[in-house]
Design a protein around this motif. Structure first.
Motif: not given
Length: 114
Positions: A11-22, A84-88, A106-114
């Protein structure tokens, strides 16, 4: 049999960053195209970014925000997600285009929300 294990969602706020790894198992990792896809609720799975020997491709919606990279020695592909944007918000899946078939994580959930 190839196994792909994603990590880094959350979970991250709009404008934030995340790094996914596989992280991938199997051999000849450097030869195969690797990609990130995402699927939001009620929508089809879509390409986010793909990297191959021939080049890199991005969805228009993430160009300039989500650079894809790979470390062939570690058999790992990354997706750096910036601004990041909510639509991501979606489940993000890693994909490897093997010689005879594709493989999915298997997938990883990304949620962009304030």
């Amino acid at each position: 049999q190839v196994q792909l294990v994603e990590s880094g969602g959350g979970l991250v706020q709009p404008g934030g960053s995340l790094r996914l790894s596989c992280a991938a198992s199997g051999s000849s990792f450097s030869l195969y195209a690797m990609g990130w896809y995402r699927q939001a609720p009620g929508k089809q799975r879509e390409l986010v970014a793909r990297m191959s020997i021939g080049g890199t491709k991005y969805a228009d919606s993430v160009k300039g925000r989500f650079p894809i990279s790979r470390d062939n020695a570690k058999k790992t592909v990354y997706l750096q997600m910036n601004s990041l944007k909510p639509e991501d918000t979606a489940v993000y899946y890693c994909n490897q285009e093997g010689p005879s078939r594709g493989y999915w994580g298997q997938g990883t959930q990304v949620t962009v929300s304030s």
